[in-house]
Design an enzyme around this catalytic site. Structure first.
Site, PDB file in Angstrom:
ATOM      1  N   SER A  39       0.785  -0.933   0.322  1.00 45.50           N
ATOM      2  CA  SER A  39      -0.215  -0.039   0.551  1.00 45.50           C
ATOM      3  C   SER A  39       1.047   0.952  -0.081  1.00 45.50           C
ATOM      4  O   SER A  39       2.089   1.490   0.684  1.00 45.50           O
ATOM      5  CB  SER A  39      -1.420  -0.007   1.218  1.00 45.50           C
ATOM      6  OG  SER A  39      -1.549   1.617   1.403  1.00 45.50           O
ATOM      7  N   TYR A  54      -1.544  -0.398  10.404  1.00 42.36           N
ATOM      8  CA  TYR A  54      -1.277  -0.579   8.933  1.00 42.36           C
ATOM      9  C   TYR A  54      -0.439  -0.133   8.361  1.00 42.36           C
ATOM     10  O   TYR A  54      -0.039  -1.228   7.069  1.00 42.36           O
ATOM     11  CB  TYR A  54      -2.962   0.133   8.019  1.00 42.36           C
ATOM     12  CG  TYR A  54      -3.016   0.086   6.798  1.00 42.36           C
ATOM     13  CD1 TYR A  54      -3.654  -1.441   6.668  1.00 42.36           C
ATOM     14  CD2 TYR A  54      -2.729   0.576   6.087  1.00 42.36           C
ATOM     15  CE1 TYR A  54      -4.150  -1.794   5.322  1.00 42.36           C
ATOM     16  CE2 TYR A  54      -2.911   0.184   4.524  1.00 42.36           C
ATOM     17  CZ  TYR A  54      -4.000  -0.902   3.713  1.00 42.36           C
ATOM     18  OH  TYR A  54      -3.724  -1.449   3.347  1.00 42.36           O
TER      19      TYR A  54
HETATM   20  N1  LIG Z   1      -8.683  -0.352  -0.958  1.00 46.57           N
HETATM   21  C1  LIG Z   1      -7.908   0.123  -0.724  1.00 46.57           C
HETATM   22  O1  LIG Z   1      -7.929   2.063  -1.255  1.00 46.57           O
HETATM   23  C2  LIG Z   1      -6.788   0.023  -0.981  1.00 46.57           C
HETATM   24  C3  LIG Z   1      -6.367  -2.085  -0.375  1.00 46.57           C
HETATM   25  N2  LIG Z   1      -5.021  -2.156  -0.745  1.00 46.57           N
HETATM   26  C4  LIG Z   1      -4.662  -3.537   0.561  1.00 46.57           C
HETATM   27  O2  LIG Z   1      -5.482  -4.287  -0.880  1.00 46.57           O
HETATM   28  C5  LIG Z   1      -6.309  -5.814  -0.175  1.00 46.57           C
HETATM   29  C6  LIG Z   1      -6.850  -5.723  -0.120  1.00 46.57           C
HETATM   30  O3  LIG Z   1      -7.833  -5.469   0.222  1.00 46.57           O
HETATM   31  P1  LIG Z   1      -9.260  -5.184  -0.154  1.00 46.57           P
HETATM   32  O4  LIG Z   1      -9.963  -5.563  -1.057  1.00 46.57           O
HETATM   33  O5  LIG Z   1      -9.496  -3.447   0.094  1.00 46.57           O
HETATM   34  O6  LIG Z   1     -10.454  -5.096   1.496  1.00 46.57           O
HETATM   35  P2  LIG Z   1     -11.016  -5.932   1.355  1.00 46.57           P
HETATM   36  O7  LIG Z   1     -12.407  -5.161   2.568  1.00 46.57           O
HETATM   37  O8  LIG Z   1     -12.735  -5.466   0.241  1.00 46.57           O
HETATM   38  O9  LIG Z   1     -10.937  -6.950   0.678  1.00 46.57           O
HETATM   39  C7  LIG Z   1     -10.628  -8.106   1.759  1.00 46.57           C
HETATM   40  C8  LIG Z   1     -10.272  -9.367   2.003  1.00 46.57           C
HETATM   41  O10 LIG Z   1      -8.942 -10.142   2.116  1.00 46.57           O
HETATM   42  C9  LIG Z   1      -9.988 -10.664   3.125  1.00 46.57           C
HETATM   43  N3  LIG Z   1      -9.642 -11.363   4.726  1.00 46.57           N
HETATM   44  C10 LIG Z   1      -9.277 -10.540   5.463  1.00 46.57           C
HETATM   45  N4  LIG Z   1      -8.450 -10.510   6.739  1.00 46.57           N
HETATM   46  C11 LIG Z   1      -8.410 -11.773   6.011  1.00 46.57           C
HETATM   47  C12 LIG Z   1      -7.662 -12.995   6.807  1.00 46.57           C
HETATM   48  N5  LIG Z   1      -7.199 -12.882   7.944  1.00 46.57           N
HETATM   49  N6  LIG Z   1      -7.947 -14.033   6.767  1.00 46.57           N
HETATM   50  C13 LIG Z   1      -7.822 -14.022   5.533  1.00 46.57           C
HETATM   51  N7  LIG Z   1      -8.837 -13.261   4.466  1.00 46.57           N
HETATM   52  C14 LIG Z   1      -8.966 -12.465   4.911  1.00 46.57           C
HETATM   53  C15 LIG Z   1     -11.303 -10.728   3.297  1.00 46.57           C
HETATM   54  O11 LIG Z   1     -12.233 -11.221   3.209  1.00 46.57           O
HETATM   55  C16 LIG Z   1     -11.472  -9.597   1.706  1.00 46.57           C
HETATM   56  O12 LIG Z   1     -11.998 -10.951   1.175  1.00 46.57           O
HETATM   57  C17 LIG Z   1      -5.177  -5.054   1.390  1.00 46.57           C
HETATM   58  O13 LIG Z   1      -4.438  -5.783   2.105  1.00 46.57           O
HETATM   59  C18 LIG Z   1      -4.683  -3.683   1.553  1.00 46.57           C
HETATM   60  O14 LIG Z   1      -4.588  -3.618   2.522  1.00 46.57           O
HETATM   61  C19 LIG Z   1      -3.465  -1.605  -0.400  1.00 46.57           C
HETATM   62  C20 LIG Z   1      -3.777  -0.736  -0.332  1.00 46.57           C
HETATM   63  C21 LIG Z   1      -5.369   0.105  -0.758  1.00 46.57           C
HETATM   64  C1  LIG Z   2      -7.475   2.035   4.674  1.00 49.29           C
HETATM   65  C2  LIG Z   2      -7.381   3.339   4.047  1.00 49.29           C
HETATM   66  O1  LIG Z   2      -8.618   4.148   4.071  1.00 49.29           O
HETATM   67  C3  LIG Z   2      -6.961   2.622   2.397  1.00 49.29           C
HETATM   68  O2  LIG Z   2      -6.273   1.831   2.645  1.00 49.29           O
HETATM   69  C4  LIG Z   2      -4.678   1.952   1.979  1.00 49.29           C
HETATM   70  O3  LIG Z   2      -3.706   1.653   1.747  1.00 49.29           O
HETATM   71  C5  LIG Z   2      -5.452   3.211   0.834  1.00 49.29           C
HETATM   72  O4  LIG Z   2      -3.926   3.909   0.964  1.00 49.29           O
HETATM   73  C6  LIG Z   2      -6.136   3.950   2.183  1.00 49.29           C
HETATM   74  O5  LIG Z   2      -5.495   4.913   2.701  1.00 49.29           O
END
Ligand SMILES: NC(=O)C1=CN([C@@H]2O[C@H](COP(=O)(O)OP(=O)(O)OC[C@H]3O[C@@H](n4cnc5c(N)ncnc54)[C@H](O)[C@@H]3O)[C@@H](O)[C@H]2O)C=CC1
Ligand SMILES: C[C@H](O)[C@@H]1OC(=O)[C@H](O)[C@@H]1O
Length: 262
Positions: free
Chosen positions: A153, A166
């Site tokens: 991230s 985070y």
């Molecule tokens: N949405 C954003 O702005 C950003 C997201 N990210 C990263 O991208 C990745 C995906 O995030 P999103 O799709 O936004 O989140 P989301 O909340 O939509 O999806 C997260 C997924 O990870 C799973 N998960 C969470 N904890 C878990 C665990 N302990 N064991 C197994 N599965 C687990 C959830 O069930 C879900 O399928 C994360 O690593 C997040 O940190 C990075 C930068 C920006």
């Molecule tokens: C959790 C934040 O809203 C989200 O996760 C990230 O990694 C992005 O940079 C956003 O800040």
């Protein structure tokens, strides 16, 4: 005749990928995109019903085999079971996407507790280490290399207020990516990361539901908008394709210009 240049291919036919946290958000988009390019996919999350339902949907939509396996990414036993079940079902693993992650408690450092800190570290950082180690043991046995992409991230690069666990977890993921790439190059395995900026998913829907905060975040980017999941999945597809065979131990920033000052 001039030297013939090979046409780049994003084809993943007959490949097998594990996408952790593949039932939602960015992970779901990555799993679906891989499936569009012929990849058989294993998706994980902690909820068995979600895994089963989404795996069925991916199978129906794209005609590849998709297996949903419930597993907590912070639990070694669960992780080892995912690797064993994947090998049992498909005979191999070619690609791992360490995507499962949580944002944790939004609070100042002094308001964070050991529990709130460790919960994020366990899922985002320990999970990445455990999953990659278990998969690499299998890839090394196969002797045909492999591709790992860790979803880090922008938070891992800039820290930021109120999200210390985070940011620290994602900075750790970026550091792990370098060591993994160094140590596993000998097996023909490349390891890279992506650093997304603001992408609308369930992870942050509460934050972006507030129009004022949404506008503030949009203004922080050069492109003046939030990202969508496809804008992460496409680059990740390229990174696991043959096009990216000379890239390892580094990351791609997918932040709409957030880190250049907007
Ligand atoms: N949405 C954003 O702005 C950003 C997201 N990210 C990263 O991208 C990745 C995906 O995030 P999103 O799709 O936004 O989140 P989301 O909340 O939509 O999806 C997260 C997924 O990870 C799973 N998960 C969470 N904890 C878990 C665990 N302990 N064991 C197994 N599965 C687990 C959830 O069930 C879900 O399928 C994360 O690593 C997040 O940190 C990075 C930068 C920006
Ligand atoms: C959790 C934040 O809203 C989200 O996760 C990230 O990694 C992005 O940079 C956003 O800040």
């Amino acid at each position: 005749m001039a030297k013939e240049i090979k046409k780049p291919s994003f084809d993943l036919n007959s490949k097998v990928a594990i996408v952790t946290g593949g039932t939602k958000g960015i992970g779901y988009a990555i799993a679906s995109t891989f499936a569009m390019y012929g990849c058989n996919v294993v998706i994980t999350s902690r909820t068995p019903e979600d895994c089963e339902r989404i795996a069925k949907d991916i199978n129906t939509l794209y005609g590849v085999k998709c297996l949903g396996i419930a597993a907590d990414s912070s639990n070694k036993e669960n992780i080892d079971a995912v690797v064993a079940k994947t090998v049992e079902a498909f005979g191999k693993i070619d690609i791992l996407i360490n995507n499962a992650g949580i944002s944790g408690k939004t609070a100042s450092l002094l308001e964070q507790t050991e529990d709130s800190f460790m919960k994020v570290i366990d899922t985002n950082l320990k999970g990445c280490f455990l999953f990659a180690s278990a998969v690499v043991a299998q890839m090394a046995k196969q002797g045909k290399g492999g591709k790992i992409v860790n979803i880090a991230s922008v938070g891992g690069l800039i820290g930021g207020k109120s999200v210390a666990p985070y940011g620290a977890s994602k900075a750790g993921v970026l550091s792990l990516t370098k060591t993994m790439a160094n140590e596993w190059a000998r097996y023909g395995i490349t390891v890279n990361a992506v650093c997304p900026g603001y992408v609308i998913t369930e992870l942050n829907q509460d934050i972006f539901a507030n129009p004022e905060i949404k506008a503030k975040m949009e203004k922080r980017t050069a492109v003046r908008r939030l990202g969508c999941v496809e804008e992460i999945a496409g680059p990740v597809l390229a990174m696991v394709s043959d096009c990216f065979s000379y890239m390892t131990g580094t990351y791609i920033l997918l932040d709409g210009g957030q880190t250049i000052g907007g």
